[in-house]
Design a protein around this motif. Structure first.
Motif, PDB file in Angstrom:
ATOM      1  N   TYR A   1      48.803  48.575  67.754  1.00 15.07           N
ATOM      2  CA  TYR A   1      50.256  48.419  67.724  1.00 15.07           C
ATOM      3  C   TYR A   1      50.986  49.586  67.058  1.00 15.07           C
ATOM      4  O   TYR A   1      52.050  49.983  67.534  1.00 15.07           O
ATOM      5  CB  TYR A   1      50.646  47.097  67.058  1.00 15.07           C
ATOM      6  CG  TYR A   1      50.613  45.902  67.987  1.00 15.07           C
ATOM      7  CD1 TYR A   1      49.661  45.779  68.984  1.00 15.07           C
ATOM      8  CD2 TYR A   1      51.536  44.880  67.856  1.00 15.07           C
ATOM      9  CE1 TYR A   1      49.626  44.676  69.831  1.00 15.07           C
ATOM     10  CE2 TYR A   1      51.512  43.775  68.693  1.00 15.07           C
ATOM     11  CZ  TYR A   1      50.561  43.683  69.677  1.00 15.07           C
ATOM     12  OH  TYR A   1      50.539  42.590  70.505  1.00 15.07           O
TER      13      TYR A   1
ATOM     14  N   SER B   1      54.288  50.318  69.037  1.00 11.64           N
ATOM     15  CA  SER B   1      55.291  49.334  68.636  1.00 11.64           C
ATOM     16  C   SER B   1      56.104  49.874  67.460  1.00 11.64           C
ATOM     17  O   SER B   1      55.594  49.992  66.341  1.00 11.64           O
ATOM     18  CB  SER B   1      54.612  48.015  68.258  1.00 11.64           C
ATOM     19  OG  SER B   1      55.576  47.029  67.986  1.00 11.64           O
TER      20      SER B   1
ATOM     21  N   ALA C   1      60.190  45.954  71.756  1.00  9.25           N
ATOM     22  CA  ALA C   1      58.788  45.582  71.977  1.00  9.25           C
ATOM     23  C   ALA C   1      58.440  45.584  73.459  1.00  9.25           C
ATOM     24  O   ALA C   1      57.383  46.087  73.853  1.00  9.25           O
ATOM     25  CB  ALA C   1      58.506  44.215  71.364  1.00  9.25           C
TER      26      ALA C   1
END
Length: 150
Positions: free
Chosen positions: A28, A32, A134
């Motif tokens: 992530y 992200s 996201a």
């Protein structure tokens, strides 16, 4: 989730490829925004069961743990277990629905609550920004790795 925000995006990939990216929590920080570190604390039969995240997104900083529930390549949901400072709730889900053209519709639902007073409209706006960021990051990551094996 009772009072939540949601949005969706179509991604040019099958559900299993998208879910593989979602389940790779350790990656992530690479795609992200705001997530600087992830540590999987407990593995489950279907994917990570508990993970610790470090968030640093400008004025919003926190370390928190989420518990995950996986439903194959169809859905993943999570609930906040605990947070160090700011978050009081961070519950959400991704639901993946295949489209007839081979793409997948990804719906993201999120409910956020913080320990400081915040007007409901501001919370929804923050949720919307989180969701849109996201989904765009997920789409970019999945489509960039479209030639990689699942």
């Amino acid at each position: 989730m009772t009072d939540h925000t949601e949005s969706s995006i179509d991604i040019a990939a099958p559900p299993e490829r998208i879910m593989a990216v979602i389940a790779d929590l350790a990656a992530y920080p690479q795609w992200s925004d705001g997530i600087t570190a992830v540590q999987v604390l407990q593995e489950g039969a279907d994917g990570p069961a508990v993970a610790r995240f470090t968030l640093d997104s400008g004025i919003v900083r926190d370390t928190y743990e989420l518990a995950y529930t996986w439903d194959g390549d169809h859905k993943v949901s999570w609930q906040l277990i605990e947070a160090e400072s700011l978050l009081k709730a961070l519950d959400g889900s991704y639901t993946l629905t295949p489209n007839s053209d081979g793409s997948t519709s990804v719906r993201y639902q999120l409910q956020v609550d913080v320990k400081m007073p915040m007007i409901g409209m501001m919370k929804r706006k923050a949720e919307k920004v989180i969701i849109d960021t996201a989904l765009k990051g997920l789409k970019k990551r999945v489509e960039a790795t479209a030639t990689d094996p699942v």
